[in-house]
Design a protein around this motif. Structure first.
Motif, mmCIF file in Angstrom:
data_model
loop_
_atom_site.group_PDB
_atom_site.id
_atom_site.type_symbol
_atom_site.label_atom_id
_atom_site.label_comp_id
_atom_site.label_asym_id
_atom_site.label_seq_id
_atom_site.Cartn_x
_atom_site.Cartn_y
_atom_site.Cartn_z
ATOM 1 N N MET A 1 7.228 15.905 12.990
ATOM 2 C CA MET A 1 8.580 16.173 13.480
ATOM 3 C C MET A 1 8.743 15.716 14.930
ATOM 4 N N ASP A 2 7.689 15.833 15.730
ATOM 5 C CA ASP A 2 7.743 15.331 17.108
ATOM 6 C C ASP A 2 7.984 13.822 17.124
ATOM 7 N N ALA A 3 7.310 13.122 16.211
ATOM 8 C CA ALA A 3 7.451 11.665 16.146
ATOM 9 C C ALA A 3 8.859 11.266 15.723
ATOM 10 N N ILE A 4 9.400 11.959 14.719
ATOM 11 C CA ILE A 4 10.761 11.666 14.245
ATOM 12 C C ILE A 4 11.774 11.937 15.350
ATOM 13 N N THR A 5 11.606 13.060 16.039
ATOM 14 C CA THR A 5 12.539 13.437 17.108
ATOM 15 C C THR A 5 12.519 12.415 18.237
ATOM 16 N N ALA A 6 11.341 11.937 18.602
ATOM 17 C CA ALA A 6 11.232 10.940 19.675
ATOM 18 C C ALA A 6 11.963 9.648 19.289
ATOM 19 N N LEU A 7 11.874 9.258 18.034
ATOM 20 C CA LEU A 7 12.581 8.058 17.580
ATOM 21 C C LEU A 7 14.092 8.254 17.669
ATOM 22 N N LEU A 8 14.559 9.441 17.274
ATOM 23 C CA LEU A 8 15.991 9.709 17.326
ATOM 24 C C LEU A 8 16.494 9.793 18.771
ATOM 25 N N GLU A 9 15.663 10.340 19.657
ATOM 26 C CA GLU A 9 16.033 10.367 21.073
ATOM 27 C C GLU A 9 16.250 8.949 21.598
ATOM 28 N N ASP A 10 15.409 8.040 21.170
ATOM 29 C CA ASP A 10 15.527 6.655 21.614
ATOM 30 C C ASP A 10 16.832 6.028 21.111
ATOM 31 N N ILE A 11 17.162 6.291 19.855
ATOM 32 C CA ILE A 11 18.395 5.736 19.287
ATOM 33 C C ILE A 11 19.623 6.320 19.981
ATOM 34 N N ARG A 12 19.622 7.646 20.156
ATOM 35 C CA ARG A 12 20.787 8.317 20.719
ATOM 36 C C ARG A 12 20.839 8.247 22.249
ATOM 37 N N GLU A 13 19.731 7.853 22.848
ATOM 38 C CA GLU A 13 19.619 7.757 24.308
ATOM 39 C C GLU A 13 19.945 9.093 24.975
ATOM 40 N N GLY A 67 0.809 -1.215 0.000
ATOM 41 C CA GLY A 67 0.000 0.000 0.000
ATOM 42 C C GLY A 67 0.843 1.265 0.000
ATOM 43 N N ALA A 68 0.207 2.355 -0.404
ATOM 44 C CA ALA A 68 0.887 3.644 -0.500
ATOM 45 C C ALA A 68 1.012 4.299 0.870
ATOM 46 N N PHE A 69 2.146 4.928 1.102
ATOM 47 C CA PHE A 69 2.339 5.713 2.322
ATOM 48 C C PHE A 69 3.517 6.649 2.128
ATOM 49 N N VAL A 70 3.587 7.674 2.983
ATOM 50 C CA VAL A 70 4.724 8.585 2.998
ATOM 51 C C VAL A 70 5.688 8.128 4.089
ATOM 52 N N PHE A 71 6.919 7.917 3.730
ATOM 53 C CA PHE A 71 7.970 7.540 4.673
ATOM 54 C C PHE A 71 8.758 8.800 4.990
ATOM 55 N N ALA A 72 8.796 9.200 6.276
ATOM 56 C CA ALA A 72 9.356 10.501 6.662
ATOM 57 C C ALA A 72 10.524 10.332 7.634
ATOM 58 N N PRO A 73 11.771 10.347 7.151
ATOM 59 C CA PRO A 73 12.933 10.220 8.032
ATOM 60 C C PRO A 73 13.566 11.569 8.356
ATOM 61 N N ASN A 74 14.492 11.542 9.325
ATOM 62 C CA ASN A 74 15.318 12.717 9.588
ATOM 63 C C ASN A 74 16.386 12.839 8.505
ATOM 64 N N ARG A 130 20.078 21.966 10.229
ATOM 65 C CA ARG A 130 21.105 22.942 10.603
ATOM 66 C C ARG A 130 21.272 23.026 12.116
ATOM 67 N N ASP A 131 20.556 22.175 12.819
ATOM 68 C CA ASP A 131 20.750 22.107 14.264
ATOM 69 C C ASP A 131 22.207 21.729 14.535
ATOM 70 N N PRO A 132 22.890 22.438 15.433
ATOM 71 C CA PRO A 132 24.314 22.176 15.683
ATOM 72 C C PRO A 132 24.626 20.737 16.063
ATOM 73 N N ASP A 133 23.692 20.064 16.752
ATOM 74 C CA ASP A 133 23.922 18.689 17.187
ATOM 75 C C ASP A 133 23.156 17.672 16.338
ATOM 76 N N MET A 134 22.708 18.129 15.176
ATOM 77 C CA MET A 134 22.056 17.274 14.176
ATOM 78 C C MET A 134 20.732 16.671 14.641
ATOM 79 N N TRP A 135 20.033 17.373 15.537
ATOM 80 C CA TRP A 135 18.658 16.996 15.849
ATOM 81 C C TRP A 135 17.745 17.488 14.736
ATOM 82 N N PRO A 136 16.595 16.877 14.546
ATOM 83 C CA PRO A 136 15.667 17.360 13.525
ATOM 84 C C PRO A 136 15.293 18.819 13.760
#
Length: 228
Positions: A193-205, A22-29, A111-117
């Protein structure tokens, strides 16, 4: 994309959340020029053939541009938008064929200095709401080892480790059926963007800044044109 397997080992978390049809939009950082190749590899590993809405300048980079062109990706030229006729038609064709569409909500490298979304643009949610398809967020970390931000040089050795985390579809139901004005699109984009950021927080701890980087705001400060 066998060469990428030699350059990096992929750890894909929560892969069961990635739609298999099925069709969907995949939205990464987005923080490296090689992100489209990396996330294309992820989609391929998960059984889908990705299609990208990517900035036109990526298509001029050696190797990356070749891979994007040969795999049928869709360039969006600088100054253009998802409202342009060709991106819209391309999105419609993909939905009709039940394909996935990769859209970077940030529009360019963070352009976030620490590469956050950083603050997102509205293209991803516009396509999702106009075409009535879900947005599936994702985050990845480790790609900067393959190609640092703003660099066009690929590091081949030693082999890198890239972690990817797939999220649940973003709940956009409250926006469907509403007029897609700037306020609605901005609110929906913030949810993505909140959802993407939360996923990255989990990866980066670690926790992202409480205030998301806003390029326009910082540009205005630098040029003395900022208004509170």
């Amino acid at each position: 994309m066998p060469p990428m397997n030699l350059i990096a080992k992929f750890e894909i978390r929560d892969r069961e959340k990635f739609p298999t049809q099925g069709a969907f939009v995949f939205a990464p950082n987005h923080y490296s020029e090689i992100d489209p190749v990396v996330m294309g590899m992820v989609a391929w590993k998960l059984g889908r053939l990705p299609r990208f809405m990517a900035k036109g300048s990526l298509f001029t980079i050696p190797v990356i541009g070749y891979l994007l062109t040969k795999s049928g990706q869709i360039p969006v030229q600088r100054g253009g938008s998802m409202r342009g006729s060709e991106p819209v038609r391309a999105a419609e064709r993909l939905v009709e064929n039940g394909q996935m569409l990769v859209v970077y909500p940030e529009g360019t490298l963070t352009r976030d200095p620490d590469m956050w979304p950083m603050r997102g643009k509205t293209g991803a949610v516009r396509v999702a709401l106009e075409q009535n398809i879900p947005v599936v967020p994702a985050a990845h970390w480790g790609t900067q080892g393959v190609m640092p931000r703003y660099s066009k040089k690929i590091s081949l050795f030693p082999r890198k480790h890239i972690t990817v985390k797939i999220g649940d579809p973003v709940d956009l139901d409250r926006f469907r059926g509403r007029s897609l004005d700037s306020a609605t699109l901005a609110e929906a984009t913030t949810a993505v963007m909140d959802a993407i950021t939360a996923l990255l927080e989990d990866i980066r701890e670690e926790k992202a800044p409480t205030k998301r980087w806003n390029p326009a705001e910082h540009d205005q400060k630098e040029t003395g044109r900022f208004e509170a």
